[in-house]
Design a protein around this motif. Structure first.
Motif, PDB file in Angstrom:
ATOM      1  N   ASP B 114       1.000  -1.164  -0.538  1.00  0.00           N
ATOM      2  CA  ASP B 114       0.266  -0.016  -0.047  1.00  0.00           C
ATOM      3  C   ASP B 114       0.379   1.715   0.330  1.00  0.00           C
ATOM      4  O   ASP B 114       0.130   2.578  -0.800  1.00  0.00           O
ATOM      5  N   ALA B 115       1.950   1.203   0.835  1.00  0.00           N
ATOM      6  CA  ALA B 115       2.785   2.621   0.818  1.00  0.00           C
ATOM      7  C   ALA B 115       3.421   3.045  -0.061  1.00  0.00           C
ATOM      8  O   ALA B 115       3.704   4.023  -1.275  1.00  0.00           O
ATOM      9  N   LEU B 116       3.534   1.606  -1.318  1.00  0.00           N
ATOM     10  CA  LEU B 116       4.323   2.244  -2.515  1.00  0.00           C
ATOM     11  C   LEU B 116       3.199   2.214  -3.763  1.00  0.00           C
ATOM     12  O   LEU B 116       3.373   2.927  -5.129  1.00  0.00           O
ATOM     13  N   ASP B 117       1.956   1.991  -3.007  1.00  0.00           N
ATOM     14  CA  ASP B 117       1.144   2.327  -4.968  1.00  0.00           C
ATOM     15  C   ASP B 117       0.632   3.673  -4.074  1.00  0.00           C
ATOM     16  O   ASP B 117       0.472   4.891  -6.020  1.00  0.00           O
ATOM     17  N   GLY B 118       0.946   4.745  -2.935  1.00  0.00           N
ATOM     18  CA  GLY B 118       1.090   6.893  -3.494  1.00  0.00           C
ATOM     19  C   GLY B 118       2.187   7.144  -5.064  1.00  0.00           C
ATOM     20  O   GLY B 118       1.573   8.133  -5.032  1.00  0.00           O
ATOM     21  N   MET B 119       2.861   6.324  -4.990  1.00  0.00           N
ATOM     22  CA  MET B 119       4.006   6.160  -6.626  1.00  0.00           C
ATOM     23  C   MET B 119       3.641   6.444  -7.786  1.00  0.00           C
ATOM     24  O   MET B 119       4.586   7.321  -8.234  1.00  0.00           O
ATOM     25  N   VAL B 120       2.798   6.385  -7.244  1.00  0.00           N
ATOM     26  CA  VAL B 120       2.053   5.505  -8.893  1.00  0.00           C
ATOM     27  C   VAL B 120       1.271   6.826  -9.819  1.00  0.00           C
ATOM     28  O   VAL B 120       0.522   7.846  -8.771  1.00  0.00           O
ATOM     29  N   ALA B 121       1.845   7.718 -10.676  1.00  0.00           N
ATOM     30  CA  ALA B 121       1.732   8.833 -11.395  1.00  0.00           C
ATOM     31  C   ALA B 121       0.236   8.881 -12.012  1.00  0.00           C
ATOM     32  O   ALA B 121      -0.144   9.789 -12.276  1.00  0.00           O
ATOM     33  N   GLU B 122       0.089   8.174 -13.352  1.00  0.00           N
ATOM     34  CA  GLU B 122      -0.908   8.166 -13.547  1.00  0.00           C
ATOM     35  C   GLU B 122      -2.016   7.833 -13.218  1.00  0.00           C
ATOM     36  O   GLU B 122      -1.963   6.668 -12.350  1.00  0.00           O
ATOM     37  N   GLU B 123      -2.995   9.058 -13.640  1.00  0.00           N
ATOM     38  CA  GLU B 123      -4.178   8.260 -12.730  1.00  0.00           C
ATOM     39  C   GLU B 123      -4.908   7.227 -12.857  1.00  0.00           C
ATOM     40  O   GLU B 123      -5.833   6.161 -12.074  1.00  0.00           O
ATOM     41  N   ALA B 124      -5.296   6.599 -14.179  1.00  0.00           N
ATOM     42  CA  ALA B 124      -5.934   5.271 -14.401  1.00  0.00           C
ATOM     43  C   ALA B 124      -5.313   4.536 -14.297  1.00  0.00           C
ATOM     44  O   ALA B 124      -5.522   3.320 -13.449  1.00  0.00           O
ATOM     45  N   ALA B 125      -3.607   4.271 -14.140  1.00  0.00           N
ATOM     46  CA  ALA B 125      -2.954   2.763 -12.923  1.00  0.00           C
ATOM     47  C   ALA B 125      -2.733   2.954 -11.456  1.00  0.00           C
ATOM     48  O   ALA B 125      -2.952   1.823 -11.194  1.00  0.00           O
ATOM     49  N   GLY B 126      -2.905   4.620 -11.096  1.00  0.00           N
ATOM     50  CA  GLY B 126      -2.897   4.456  -9.767  1.00  0.00           C
ATOM     51  C   GLY B 126      -4.643   3.720  -9.624  1.00  0.00           C
ATOM     52  O   GLY B 126      -4.498   3.088  -8.450  1.00  0.00           O
ATOM     53  N   ARG B 127      -5.539   3.852 -10.116  1.00  0.00           N
ATOM     54  CA  ARG B 127      -6.945   3.120  -9.318  1.00  0.00           C
ATOM     55  C   ARG B 127      -6.804   2.056  -9.778  1.00  0.00           C
ATOM     56  O   ARG B 127      -6.874   1.317  -8.678  1.00  0.00           O
ATOM     57  N   VAL B 128      -6.239   1.214 -10.766  1.00  0.00           N
ATOM     58  CA  VAL B 128      -5.634   0.294 -10.593  1.00  0.00           C
ATOM     59  C   VAL B 128      -5.154  -0.423  -9.431  1.00  0.00           C
ATOM     60  O   VAL B 128      -5.710  -1.065  -9.148  1.00  0.00           O
ATOM     61  N   GLU B 129      -3.790  -0.044  -9.376  1.00  0.00           N
ATOM     62  CA  GLU B 129      -3.117   0.041  -8.141  1.00  0.00           C
ATOM     63  C   GLU B 129      -3.797  -0.122  -7.438  1.00  0.00           C
ATOM     64  O   GLU B 129      -3.648  -1.195  -6.035  1.00  0.00           O
ATOM     65  N   HIS B 172     -12.494 -14.642  -8.756  1.00  0.00           N
ATOM     66  CA  HIS B 172     -13.270 -14.496  -9.030  1.00  0.00           C
ATOM     67  C   HIS B 172     -13.752 -13.326  -7.680  1.00  0.00           C
ATOM     68  O   HIS B 172     -13.952 -11.790  -8.143  1.00  0.00           O
ATOM     69  N   ASN B 173     -13.439 -13.218  -6.767  1.00  0.00           N
ATOM     70  CA  ASN B 173     -13.504 -12.630  -5.273  1.00  0.00           C
ATOM     71  C   ASN B 173     -13.067 -11.148  -5.873  1.00  0.00           C
ATOM     72  O   ASN B 173     -13.106 -10.635  -5.822  1.00  0.00           O
ATOM     73  N   ALA B 174     -11.856 -11.594  -5.878  1.00  0.00           N
ATOM     74  CA  ALA B 174     -10.563 -10.314  -6.302  1.00  0.00           C
ATOM     75  C   ALA B 174     -11.255  -9.175  -8.190  1.00  0.00           C
ATOM     76  O   ALA B 174     -11.077  -8.275  -7.790  1.00  0.00           O
ATOM     77  N   MET B 175     -11.842 -10.445  -8.682  1.00  0.00           N
ATOM     78  CA  MET B 175     -12.325  -9.317  -9.873  1.00  0.00           C
ATOM     79  C   MET B 175     -13.926  -9.144  -9.002  1.00  0.00           C
ATOM     80  O   MET B 175     -13.528  -7.568  -9.325  1.00  0.00           O
ATOM     81  N   LYS B 176     -13.642  -9.231  -8.484  1.00  0.00           N
ATOM     82  CA  LYS B 176     -15.003  -8.407  -7.654  1.00  0.00           C
ATOM     83  C   LYS B 176     -14.919  -7.271  -7.404  1.00  0.00           C
ATOM     84  O   LYS B 176     -15.331  -6.238  -7.276  1.00  0.00           O
ATOM     85  N   LEU B 177     -13.860  -7.407  -6.224  1.00  0.00           N
ATOM     86  CA  LEU B 177     -13.372  -6.525  -5.912  1.00  0.00           C
ATOM     87  C   LEU B 177     -12.839  -5.669  -6.003  1.00  0.00           C
ATOM     88  O   LEU B 177     -13.025  -4.312  -6.301  1.00  0.00           O
ATOM     89  N   ILE B 178     -12.510  -5.707  -7.195  1.00  0.00           N
ATOM     90  CA  ILE B 178     -10.743  -4.388  -7.978  1.00  0.00           C
ATOM     91  C   ILE B 178     -12.518  -3.798  -9.269  1.00  0.00           C
ATOM     92  O   ILE B 178     -12.481  -3.320  -9.011  1.00  0.00           O
ATOM     93  N   LYS B 179     -13.557  -4.794  -9.512  1.00  0.00           N
ATOM     94  CA  LYS B 179     -14.449  -4.226 -10.042  1.00  0.00           C
ATOM     95  C   LYS B 179     -15.816  -2.494  -9.215  1.00  0.00           C
ATOM     96  O   LYS B 179     -15.445  -1.992  -9.833  1.00  0.00           O
ATOM     97  N   GLU B 180     -15.620  -3.155  -8.166  1.00  0.00           N
ATOM     98  CA  GLU B 180     -16.352  -2.500  -7.192  1.00  0.00           C
ATOM     99  C   GLU B 180     -14.946  -1.646  -6.826  1.00  0.00           C
ATOM    100  O   GLU B 180     -15.837  -0.268  -6.533  1.00  0.00           O
ATOM    101  N   SER B 181     -13.813  -1.708  -6.457  1.00  0.00           N
ATOM    102  CA  SER B 181     -13.290  -0.817  -6.045  1.00  0.00           C
ATOM    103  C   SER B 181     -12.875   0.734  -7.232  1.00  0.00           C
ATOM    104  O   SER B 181     -12.892   1.722  -6.721  1.00  0.00           O
ATOM    105  N   LEU B 182     -13.504   0.011  -8.656  1.00  0.00           N
ATOM    106  CA  LEU B 182     -13.164   0.558  -9.343  1.00  0.00           C
ATOM    107  C   LEU B 182     -13.874   2.030  -9.803  1.00  0.00           C
ATOM    108  O   LEU B 182     -13.927   3.122 -10.355  1.00  0.00           O
ATOM    109  N   SER B 183     -15.349   1.013  -9.875  1.00  0.00           N
ATOM    110  CA  SER B 183     -16.765   2.272  -9.845  1.00  0.00           C
ATOM    111  C   SER B 183     -16.490   2.834  -9.110  1.00  0.00           C
ATOM    112  O   SER B 183     -17.126   4.289  -8.704  1.00  0.00           O
ATOM    113  N   ASP B 184     -16.216   2.630  -7.939  1.00  0.00           N
ATOM    114  CA  ASP B 184     -16.278   4.310  -6.522  1.00  0.00           C
ATOM    115  C   ASP B 184     -14.970   5.290  -6.559  1.00  0.00           C
ATOM    116  O   ASP B 184     -15.404   5.784  -6.036  1.00  0.00           O
ATOM    117  N   ASP B 185     -14.040   4.597  -7.584  1.00  0.00           N
ATOM    118  CA  ASP B 185     -13.697   5.412  -7.396  1.00  0.00           C
ATOM    119  C   ASP B 185     -13.949   6.801  -8.409  1.00  0.00           C
ATOM    120  O   ASP B 185     -14.619   6.214  -9.351  1.00  0.00           O
TER     121      ASP B 185
END
Lengths: 219, 185
Positions: B114-129, B172-185
């Motif tokens: 998590d600590a390293l995620d903040g270093m992602v510069a590009e916004e779309a990539a940052g959301r995925v990260e 499938h749980n991971a995919m579901k969580l990622i979809k939810e996370s991306l839609s929340d952003d």
């Protein structure tokens, strides 16, 4: 957006994004995706996620790695062998399987032998004193015989009279006294000595090959 | 034979291994070229950031040193991943020891990631990260192997030491969580 109800096809979407599906199966799945809005969206997500995750990994100088690997693994260098069927254990050193594993612990029979010597010597000290009088000499007790290098686990109960007949026939170590005669302090001292001895014994003493006999009358 | 990249491109891993056993070091080079970048991605998915090239190199060295024990009941890449994972865990333990900290646990791994995620510069990539970072380490590992490496569940199960069915659920749980996370952003 709801998910596609065809779980089997949906399950293959990451492999389609990766390009690892066989051509026929990929074509079948692409036909489904073209008609399924949910799978179209999920495939698009997977492709972008895949790009992001792949970009996160650093680009390696593969040629340099290959050179280093081939140099390190050239035939003739020590080879690490592992248990078949398992991934190799990660260990800092490289050794061959032909090298017998080192045993850092002291063999049990050596400890037992050393302990036996200590018991004999400790119990014999009063007997060897010149001024030992009949008053201070230990009373005759049932004696115990056992193999000189017996494991402590195998050592019979020293207070059990059943083992007395073995004395005469045995050439092994004979203890002419009983531990039950020792005071608590003496017993504790003996145990402490045994503990220190356990850390120092490294070989079976040759003197153990000879039968040792201590009797109330002296050696 | 000429350039290893050309003459080995059609050879299977098993054929290259056989050639390496025959003393041809170019087969080893070809195998490194074939699998190194995948190992780099896998190491990154485990939260590694520094010294990945060294990690990949060590993985290959370990693998070649014990290639005699490799059984073809899994793919070579799967086997390489298991070696790489053990090296990563070994590294993390060593780091913990140096810091006089306790044994590696999953909670620490998540925190580092998590600590390293903040270093992602590009916004779309940052959301995925950020979305991927919300997964548990096991979910992230399974998801990454499935999506970036296109591995079947059976092979993933060998790497993460789980069952095929469990890996399917984790994906499938991971995919579901990622979809939810991306839609929340």
């Amino acid at each position: 957006m709801t998910e596609c109800l065809n779980e089997d096809l949906r399950d293959l979407l990451p492999l389609l994004a990766h390009g690892s599906l066989p051509a026929a199966e990929a074509a079948r799945l692409r036909a489904h995706v073209a008609a399924c809005a949910a799978c179209t969206a999920e495939l698009a997500s997977l492709e972008s996620i895949r790009q992001v995750l792949a970009a996160r990994a650093p680009q390696l100088d593969v040629s340099a790695i290959a050179m280093a690997v081939t140099a390190a693994t050239s035939r003739g260098t020590p080879v690490l062998r592992v248990v078949p069927g398992d991934a190799p254990a990660v260990k800092p050193s490289t050794t061959t399987s032909t090298v017998a594993p080192r045993r850092s612990w002291v063999p049990r029979h050596s400890i037992a032998a050393a302990a036996s010597i200590l018991v004999v010597v400790s119990l014999s000290i009063p007997l060897l004193r010149p001024d030992a009088s009949p008053d201070t000499a230990p009373l005759p007790m049932p004696t115990v015989a056992g193999p000189a290098v017996a494991s402590p686990i195998d050592t019979p109960d020293v207070t059990t009279p059943d083992v007395v007949p073995a004395v005469a026939a045995s050439e092994g170590l004979v203890v002419a006294d009983g531990l039950s005669d020792l005071s608590d302090a003496a017993l504790e001292s003996l145990l402490m000595e045994l503990e220190t001895l356990e850390a120092t014994v490294s070989a079976e003493p040759g003197s153990l090959r000879r039968p040792l006999v201590a009797t109330p009358g002296g050696l | 034979m000429g350039d290893p990249k050309s003459w080995t491109s059609e050879a299977t891993d098993a054929e290259l291994i056989a050639q390496w056993h025959g003393g041809d070091q170019r087969a080893a080079t070809a195998l490194v070229h074939r699998h190194a970048q995948a190992l780099s991605r896998f190491a990154a998915s485990l939260g590694e950031r520094d010294g990945i090239d060294e990690l990949v190199q060590d993985t290959f060295v370990r693998a070649f040193q014990s290639l005699d024990s490799f059984r073809a009941d899994s793919s070579l890449r799967t086997w390489l991943f298991t070696i790489c994972k053990r090296l990563v865990l070994d590294r993390k333990r060593s780091e913990r020891r140096r810091r006089n900290q306790v044994e590696l646990d999953e909670g620490h791994a998540v925190a580092e990631y998590d600590a390293l995620d903040g270093m992602v510069a590009e916004e779309a990539a940052g959301r995925v990260e950020r979305a991927v970072a919300k997964l548990t380490p096991l979910q992230r590992e399974v998801f990454t192997l499935r999506v970036t490496e296109g591995m079947p569940y059976g092979e993933i199960a060998k790497v993460v030491e789980s069952t095929e069915g469990a890996c399917r659920v984790h994906y499938h749980n991971a995919m579901k969580l990622i979809k939810e996370s991306l839609s929340d952003d």
